[in-house]
Every structure is written in C-alpha cells, then in structure tokens.
Design a protein around this motif. Structure first.
Motif, PDB file in Angstrom:
ATOM      1  N   ILE A   1      45.241  35.524  40.521  1.00 28.98           N
ATOM      2  CA  ILE A   1      45.093  34.615  39.381  1.00 28.98           C
ATOM      3  C   ILE A   1      46.106  34.966  38.298  1.00 28.98           C
ATOM      4  CG2 ILE A   1      43.559  34.012  37.464  1.00 28.98           C
ATOM      5  CD1 ILE A   1      41.221  34.215  39.320  1.00 28.98           C
TER       6      ILE A   1
ATOM      7  N   GLN B   1      50.966  29.398  34.718  1.00 24.77           N
ATOM      8  CA  GLN B   1      50.681  29.385  36.145  1.00 24.77           C
ATOM      9  C   GLN B   1      51.275  28.189  36.887  1.00 24.77           C
ATOM     10  OE1 GLN B   1      46.203  28.999  35.463  1.00 24.77           O
ATOM     11  NE2 GLN B   1      46.413  27.768  37.321  1.00 24.77           N
TER      12      GLN B   1
ATOM     13  N   LYS C   1      51.898  25.090  42.103  1.00 23.15           N
ATOM     14  CA  LYS C   1      51.235  26.379  41.942  1.00 23.15           C
ATOM     15  C   LYS C   1      51.751  27.342  43.010  1.00 23.15           C
ATOM     16  CE  LYS C   1      46.828  26.670  40.801  1.00 23.15           C
ATOM     17  NZ  LYS C   1      45.349  26.406  40.795  1.00 23.15           N
TER      18      LYS C   1
ATOM     19  N   THR D   1      50.966  34.579  42.607  1.00 25.77           N
ATOM     20  CA  THR D   1      50.922  34.119  41.216  1.00 25.77           C
ATOM     21  C   THR D   1      52.342  33.853  40.740  1.00 25.77           C
ATOM     22  OG1 THR D   1      51.126  36.344  40.284  1.00 25.77           O
ATOM     23  CG2 THR D   1      48.883  35.507  40.653  1.00 25.77           C
TER      24      THR D   1
ATOM     25  N   LYS E   1      42.672  30.974  28.079  1.00 20.59           N
ATOM     26  CA  LYS E   1      42.265  30.621  29.443  1.00 20.59           C
ATOM     27  C   LYS E   1      41.000  31.409  29.756  1.00 20.59           C
ATOM     28  CE  LYS E   1      45.494  30.180  32.709  1.00 20.59           C
ATOM     29  NZ  LYS E   1      46.644  30.589  33.576  1.00 20.59           N
TER      30      LYS E   1
ATOM     31  N   PHE F   1      38.314  32.092  32.838  1.00 21.17           N
ATOM     32  CA  PHE F   1      38.034  31.909  34.267  1.00 21.17           C
ATOM     33  C   PHE F   1      36.541  32.141  34.494  1.00 21.17           C
ATOM     34  CE2 PHE F   1      42.387  33.231  33.714  1.00 21.17           C
ATOM     35  CZ  PHE F   1      43.079  32.320  34.494  1.00 21.17           C
TER      36      PHE F   1
ATOM     37  N   GLU G   1      40.530  26.430  39.925  1.00 24.18           N
ATOM     38  CA  GLU G   1      41.599  27.419  40.051  1.00 24.18           C
ATOM     39  C   GLU G   1      41.968  27.671  41.513  1.00 24.18           C
ATOM     40  OE1 GLU G   1      43.376  28.518  37.716  1.00 24.18           O
ATOM     41  OE2 GLU G   1      44.432  30.202  38.630  1.00 24.18           O
ATOM     42  N   SER G   2      41.065  27.329  42.431  1.00 22.63           N
ATOM     43  CA  SER G   2      41.341  27.634  43.833  1.00 22.63           C
ATOM     44  C   SER G   2      42.323  26.658  44.475  1.00 22.63           C
ATOM     45  CB  SER G   2      40.042  27.651  44.638  1.00 22.63           C
ATOM     46  OG  SER G   2      39.483  26.353  44.686  1.00 22.63           O
TER      47      SER G   2
ATOM     48  N   LEU H   1      38.767  27.153  35.975  1.00 23.17           N
ATOM     49  CA  LEU H   1      39.555  27.547  34.802  1.00 23.17           C
ATOM     50  C   LEU H   1      39.234  26.619  33.635  1.00 23.17           C
ATOM     51  CD1 LEU H   1      41.998  28.742  33.169  1.00 23.17           C
ATOM     52  CD2 LEU H   1      43.448  27.109  34.395  1.00 23.17           C
TER      53      LEU H   1
END
Lengths: 223, 446
Positions: B90, B95, B202, B206, B292, B294, B318-319, B330
């Motif tokens: 993450i 990101q 993405k 990361t 941010k 999570f 986020e996945s 997120l």
C-alpha cells in the motif's frame, strides 16, 4: 449540367496530356531548431535510456509536378507541385522502442527557368507545408484515452532548385537536382507532447524549418 | 550534352547534395543540448522528494558533485509505503500515475514494470442513497469563458444545489483543494496544458517502490537524512546552507524542492531575501490539507468508488489493481474535510467518523466488519504539511514566477513549481527536477 462537367473533365484531361508532367524522388535533410531542442531535452532527461533518440534529420520523399503550356521554346514555365516527405527517428532500448514519425505534405506553385542554352535549369517555388507528427512505443501508437497522441503543423515554404536535364529518350528527360528551402513553421502545442512528453519546456510553438534536398526527377515531355 | 559532360554534371550535383547534410550536421548541430556536461561546481539539493531525487539522479549521472539534504529520516517526500497493514503493498502517499505519456511512462516501459489501468466503477452518495448517475451534469468546470471564482460559488451559480455540495467537494479534492478555494478559471487554464493522458494507473507493487528502486536507489549514497535546512545565504559566490543541526554546507548552486507550504511559511530564511514578486507568487499557490485513511474490513461490502460523502468525499477500493485477499477501503480526504478530521485530534476519532458515514451508506456493515485502520495525515507530517499544490482564486499566472531561478544560484523544483499543467503529480515533480537541472547547467555552459 452533366454535359458541362463532362466537357470540363475532358478538357482537363486533354490539357494534362498536353502539359509536361514530372515525377521525382529525393532525399531531404531537415533542420528544425525547436524540434531538435525537444528531442535533445528528451534525451538529456532520460539517462535510463542507453540509446538516445535520433533527431528528425533524414527524410525521403516523392513529388509530382505539372507544368502548364506546351511551348518548348519558352525560357520560363510555371506549374504546380505536390510533394510528400517522410522522416523517422527510432531508438531501440531494452523493452522500449520509441519511434517518431513525421509526415510532410507540400502543395505548391513552381516557376521553372531554362539557364542559357545549356541543359541546366533553376526553379523557384512557394508552397504550403503541412505536417503530422506521430509517436509509437513498441510498435503501438501512443494514445490518450484511445485517441492517438499526434501533432500537426503548417508553414509557408520557399524553395530554390537547381538541376539539369538529360534527354531520355529524346522526348523525356532525367533531371538530377539539388534544392534548398526554408519555412517559417507553426506547430500545434502538443508537438512537444509527442516529442518529449511535456509542454512548454522548450519554448515557442514555431520554428524555422530548413530543407536541403537532393534527388532525381523524370520529366515526361521536354520542358 | 555528351556523356562525359553528363557524368561530370551528375557527379558535381550529387557530391554537392550529399555534402550539404554533413556540412550542416557538423556546423549547425554542434550544440547538442548539454550533451557534454563539464561542471566541476558543487550542487546542493534541498529535499529528497521525487523532484529532488530525480534532479540528483540526473546530476550524478552527468558526473556532477551533488549532495541532497533531507529534513526527515527517509526519502520520497509525499510518497511512502505502509508495510504489513494488508497482504498487498500500500502507498501511504501518491499512488496513481496520471497518464502514461510522460517520463515515468517511459521508465515503466523500459523497466517492464507492471501497472494496471484503474477504471473502477463510480457510485455517488446522493440524497442519502447510493446511485450510479447524477440528475445534473457536474462537468461544468472545464471549457471556455470560465470565471475566476471558486468551485463552490460556480456550482451554485450553475444551479447545482446543496445536494451536490460533496460531489463538488470531491471534484475539488481531486485537485487537493476545498471547493471554496479552488479557482474554476485557473484550474481549467492550467489543466489545458495537460498532455500526459487521462487514464489513471496503479502499480502492482507500490508507486513508492517503483521510484525507490528506479531512481532513489541510485542516489541514496549522496542523501544526508535528518538535516532540515533553515537558512540559505547566497550573497557571495559560494552559497552557505545552514541546517537545524548547526551544520553549514557550501555549494555553488542550490536546487530547492521543498513543498510549497515550507516556502510559504518561511521555514527557510534566505539571505538576501527572495524578490518580493517571488514570495508573493509562493503565497498565491494553494496547498490544502490532505489525508489518506485505510480501513480494513472482514468482508467487502462496499463499492469500488463512493463519491460524495460529507465526512469523506471519495472512498476507493484499495485492492483494485493489487494481488491479495484483504479488504481495504481507502478514504481519500482533501481540503476542508481533511481539516475537519484533523481537528478531531486522534486517529481513532477520525476512524470512528468515517465508519459512521459508511454505516449510513451500507446499513451498519462498516462497524460490524471493521478490523483495523491506518491514518496517513499529510497535513501533520513535519516538513510536508499538506497534500499538493492547487490553483487559488485570483492566483494569476504565478507559477512561472515561483519557479524562476534567482541570481543563477537558486533553482526551484517540486510539483507546485510545475508550469506545464502537471502540478499535483509525481511525473510533474520529476519534470521540474530535470527542468531545473537543465536550467542550472545552462548557467554554467561553456
């Protein structure tokens, strides 16, 4: 109305046959300062690329010219010309082959002078220079949201050409030539986006485009 | 014309034609841009964010003596990584790669790095229900003849009622701003220069890992960590850079890449003082609060993107684009919403506020399935204190002034200094890094 168009078409065809037609192939050396800067910025900023992007220098082209009138004794003739040139710059790096492609299309007006009694000639032309600039990465066109990233430009080209004729056979000729041309040239803002993936970094959106050309033409009918 | 004359003329014309390109190549194109860098001066880069890292990488690759002074104990600036919170990596900071027609897109290709297009579905929290579309078009902030007023005021002017407040807040939040402070005109004008592409990507790992591996790892040996710079004296030929630890460093050129918040707050004292027009330009570039959060849940009860919450205007799964089994949502919180949550005073209070909002959206499933949270508040991080630079109402065309060099000695980089519409982005920061290296080397070009 149909008859009118038929008559026009027939007379045009007849006219073309009566006129001198010339086709040619050439190599052109290109010099455009702003494009150089954009590509050099690209190369400088990417030390991770082992092979730099070559400048857009070398291009190959073809042209076709129509000369009006059929009086072979005239020292001055005039006509119209359409030229197409293609330049390509390829950098093959690991996993990453970047190709820049430049297409130049140049319709213009030509004046042709015989020089003395010899077979030498000179030509002057003014043309509209249009271009399309494209980028490919690993053989795929670079696109933005499925729209290819490309840039266009336009300029006014002034060109002087010198060459000579060798009759081949008696009523046609082969004409080796050299020419020099200059075009103040405006290109769209995203030209830099194609060349180095940014905008405004190398300054203005116009450049002087210098062309030096060497080639050979085949003329159907004696000028 | 006889054969001999023909051959002679052909030879002359051909030789002339063939020689011209080589004559021009040797004479007109000698000045390849900084191809042979020959600079024996010392360069100090302040800040090991992406702009600083890239500038250092570039200068080092050209053989220039360079030192990076980083205030914190790690590099990356507003990029980072949260280890261990989920079974996939993450990013704690930036990101998304916004478009691939940029320098990082090239680096991704060259390094064969895996990125995934993020085209996840949008849901709106509108009139207390989740919907897939809105009754009114909210794409009113782009186009011609836009006024220099805030997103908030323009939305009202265009008839978007109170029910659209947090939809508009999300649009402004994308720019790192509150709807009340982001200029419709200047934001649109700067966006017009955007050439990077509209798709968002993405990283399988990361974004931070990518930057760390491909750029930072090449310069970590020249980074001096835990060295907050407090003053720069550039009155003499040799520039003196003072740090909070009492150290003084000498340099011939300095590239300043700290966030605009640090320049606005005069965290670095310049001697002589920077030109007034420059400090004025700093003050006009906005940088709002950003956070941010999570949230880890036992089940995936939520949608991929939820826009329009009053606590958080943008939630994202986020996945998406990652390989793993954990359910991480997120909460991407910007501007006034980040300020409000920061004011709650603790991570647990922030988490509770978000869970309450999600409970309202998903009938209590958030609290019922909640496992853990991780809060990354960029507003309270020392030496950062915000999200990213945005265009304020009445700002004017000040970025060029803010980014301009001073006395051929001080150079300014960082995302907020990007004048090509790529501010707020990682690749935009990289662009400023190499732009200022070019500008710096031009001042010493022989």
């Amino acid at each position: 109305m149909k008859r009118f168009f038929l008559a026009i078409t027939c007379s045009l065809c007849f006219g073309v046959v009566a006129q001198k037609v010339r086709v040619g192939a050439s190599y052109t050396y290109l010099y455009a300062g702003q494009w150089d800067k954009a590509i050099q910025t690209y190369n400088f900023s990417r030390p991770f690329l082992t092979k730099p992007q070559p400048l857009l220098i070398h291009s190959a082209g073809v042209s076709g010219t129509y000369f009006f009138g059929d009086d072979n004794e005239k020292m001055l003739k005039h006509g119209i010309r359409l030229s197409y040139n293609y330049a390509r710059s390829t950098a093959e790096n690991t996993n990453f082959t970047n190709i820049l492609q430049l297409h130049l299309l140049t319709p213009g007006y030509v004046m042709h002078w015989k020089i003395g009694e010899k077979a030498l000639y000179a030509e002057a032309s003014v043309s509209v220079l249009t271009s399309g600039l494209f980028r490919q990465v690993n053989s795929e066109p670079v696109s933005d949201d499925d729209t290819p990233v490309r840039a266009f430009g336009i300029g006014g080209l002034i060109e002087a050409e010198f060459g000579y004729r060798k009759l081949f056979p008696a009523k046609n000729s082969i004409d080796p030539f050299v020419s020099v041309g200059y075009a103040p040239y405006l290109f769209s803002r995203n030209s830099e986006a194609v060349l180095n993936q940014t905008s405004g970094l190398t300054g203005r959106n116009w450049t002087g485009l210098l062309q030096l050309k060497v080639g050979v033409q085949f003329t159907f009918g004696v000028l | 014309m006889n054969r001999r004359l023909f051959l002679k003329n052909t030879t002359l014309v051909s030789i002339g034609g063939l020689l011209l390109p080589s004559i021009l190549t040797t004479n007109c194109r000698k000045e390849q841009l900084l191809e042979d860098v020959d600079y024996d001066g010392k360069v100090i880069i302040i800040g090991a964010g992406v702009a600083g890292l890239y500038a250092a990488y570039l200068l080092k690759s050209k053989g220039v003596d360079v030192l990076v002074l980083e205030a914190s104990g790690s590099h990356g600036g507003r990029m980072g990584k949260i280890p261990g919170f989920a079974d996939f990596p993450i990013d704690s900071g930036a990101q998304w790669l916004h478009g691939r027609n940029n320098i990082l897109g090239d680096l991704i290709q060259q390094t064969n790095t895996t990125v995934t297009l993020d085209d996840s579905d949008l849901f709106y929290w509108f009139n207390n229900q989740l919907v897939t579309s809105l009754p009114q078009d909210t794409a009113i902030f782009e186009g011609e003849d836009l006024p220099d007023i805030s997103f908030k005021d323009y939305a009202i002017q265009k008839g978007l009622g109170a029910e659209y407040q947090y939809i508009v807040e999300n649009l402004a939040g994308d720019q790192g701003a509150s709807a009340a402070t982001l200029s419709v005109y200047w934001n649109n004008k700067e966006e017009e220069n955007w050439v990077s592409g509209d798709d968002d990507f993405k990283f399988k790992e990361t974004f931070f890992d990518f930057i760390d591996t491909q750029i930072a790892s090449k310069v970590t040996d020249i980074i001096q960590y835990n060295t907050p710079v407090t003053a720069i004296n550039y009155a003499q030929d040799t520039i003196l850079v003072s740090d909070l630890n009492g150290g003084t460093h000498q340099a011939d050129k300095v590239i300043i890449t700290v966030p605009i918040t640090q320049l606005k707050a005069n965290k670095i004292q310049f001697s002589p003082a920077l030109p007034a027009e420059k400090t004025d330009a700093f003050s006009k570039i906005g940088m709002g609060a950003g956070m941010k959060v999570f949230l880890k849940f036992s089940t995936k009860f939520y949608d991929e993107n939820i826009i329009g919450g009053s606590v958080c205007a943008a939630y994202a799964d986020e996945s998406v684009g990652k390989t793993g089994n954990d359910n991480i949502l997120l909460a991407f919180i910007m501007g006034v919403q980040a300020e409000n949550l920061t004011a709650l005073g603790s991570d647990s209070a922030i988490t509770t506020a978000l869970l309450q909002e999600l409970d309202a959206m998903y009938s209590g499933q958030a609290t019922a399935n909640f496992i853990a949270s991780q809060v990354e508040n960029w507003t309270t991080k020392p030496y950062i204190e915000g999200a990213y630079g945005y265009s304020t109402v009445g700002m004017g065309d000040v970025r060029k002034t803010a980014a301009s060099q001073v006395d051929n000695k001080l150079f300014f980089a960082g995302e907020a200094m990007n004048v090509n519409g790529h501010h707020q982005t990682v690749h935009g920061a990289v662009e400023t890094g190499y732009r200022e290296v070019i500008n710096l080397l031009k001042t010493v070009q022989k």
